[in-house]
Design a protein around this motif. Structure first.
Motif, PDB file in Angstrom:
ATOM      1  N   GLY A  12     -27.119 -53.454 -35.424  1.00 44.08           N
ATOM      2  CA  GLY A  12     -25.672 -53.481 -35.241  1.00 44.08           C
ATOM      3  C   GLY A  12     -25.225 -54.456 -34.166  1.00 44.08           C
ATOM      4  O   GLY A  12     -25.977 -55.321 -33.727  1.00 44.08           O
ATOM      5  N   VAL A  13     -24.001 -54.290 -33.735  1.00 49.73           N
ATOM      6  CA  VAL A  13     -23.395 -55.233 -32.782  1.00 49.73           C
ATOM      7  C   VAL A  13     -23.950 -55.105 -31.368  1.00 49.73           C
ATOM      8  O   VAL A  13     -23.801 -56.020 -30.565  1.00 49.73           O
ATOM      9  CB  VAL A  13     -21.855 -55.092 -32.747  1.00 49.73           C
ATOM     10  CG1 VAL A  13     -21.251 -55.463 -34.094  1.00 49.73           C
ATOM     11  CG2 VAL A  13     -21.433 -53.701 -32.348  1.00 49.73           C
ATOM     12  N   VAL A  14     -24.569 -53.990 -31.038  1.00 44.58           N
ATOM     13  CA  VAL A  14     -25.110 -53.814 -29.685  1.00 44.58           C
ATOM     14  C   VAL A  14     -26.641 -53.828 -29.677  1.00 44.58           C
ATOM     15  O   VAL A  14     -27.280 -53.281 -28.786  1.00 44.58           O
ATOM     16  CB  VAL A  14     -24.573 -52.522 -29.016  1.00 44.58           C
ATOM     17  CG1 VAL A  14     -23.098 -52.610 -28.783  1.00 44.58           C
ATOM     18  CG2 VAL A  14     -24.944 -51.295 -29.802  1.00 44.58           C
ATOM     19  N   ASP A  15     -27.242 -54.475 -30.672  1.00 42.99           N
ATOM     20  CA  ASP A  15     -28.698 -54.545 -30.763  1.00 42.99           C
ATOM     21  C   ASP A  15     -29.314 -55.005 -29.452  1.00 42.99           C
ATOM     22  O   ASP A  15     -28.830 -55.934 -28.814  1.00 42.99           O
ATOM     23  CB  ASP A  15     -29.107 -55.506 -31.876  1.00 42.99           C
ATOM     24  CG  ASP A  15     -30.618 -55.583 -32.049  1.00 42.99           C
ATOM     25  OD1 ASP A  15     -31.257 -54.515 -32.078  1.00 42.99           O
ATOM     26  OD2 ASP A  15     -31.153 -56.703 -32.139  1.00 42.99           O
TER      27      ASP A  15
END
Length: 87
Positions: free
Chosen positions: A8-11
């Motif tokens: 996701g966007v906060v990997d």
């Protein structure tokens, strides 16, 4: 305890969590019906304390989250034993 995010966007992001047990989802309650990161793995130290919690993006398979957590060596880094979280 440290929250570790996969996908996701906060990997590959991290943050501190309060409390003795990690929440099953992060964020805990969005109230808007948005997909949330799901707890996949908990790393426990020898004394039983939770050192870290691995959260996977909503669209990621359990095996993929486990593979990436192993690649990133979270257990070794936190000197903890990984345990799969079952829902």
């Amino acid at each position: 305890m440290r929250a570790l995010f996969v996908g996701g966007v906060v990997d590959n992001s991290e943050m501190d969590l309060e409390g003795a047990q990690p929440p099953v989802h992060y964020p805990e309650d969005t109230g808007g019906g948005h997909s949330r990161y799901r707890l996949h793995q908990v790393g426990k130290q020898a004394d039983g304390a939770v050192a870290y919690a691995v959260y996977g993006a909503p669209d990621m398979a359990d095996d993929e989250v486990a593979r990436i957590a192993d690649e990133r060596a979270y257990a070794r880094r936190f000197e903890a034993e990984p345990e799969v979280f079952t829902h």
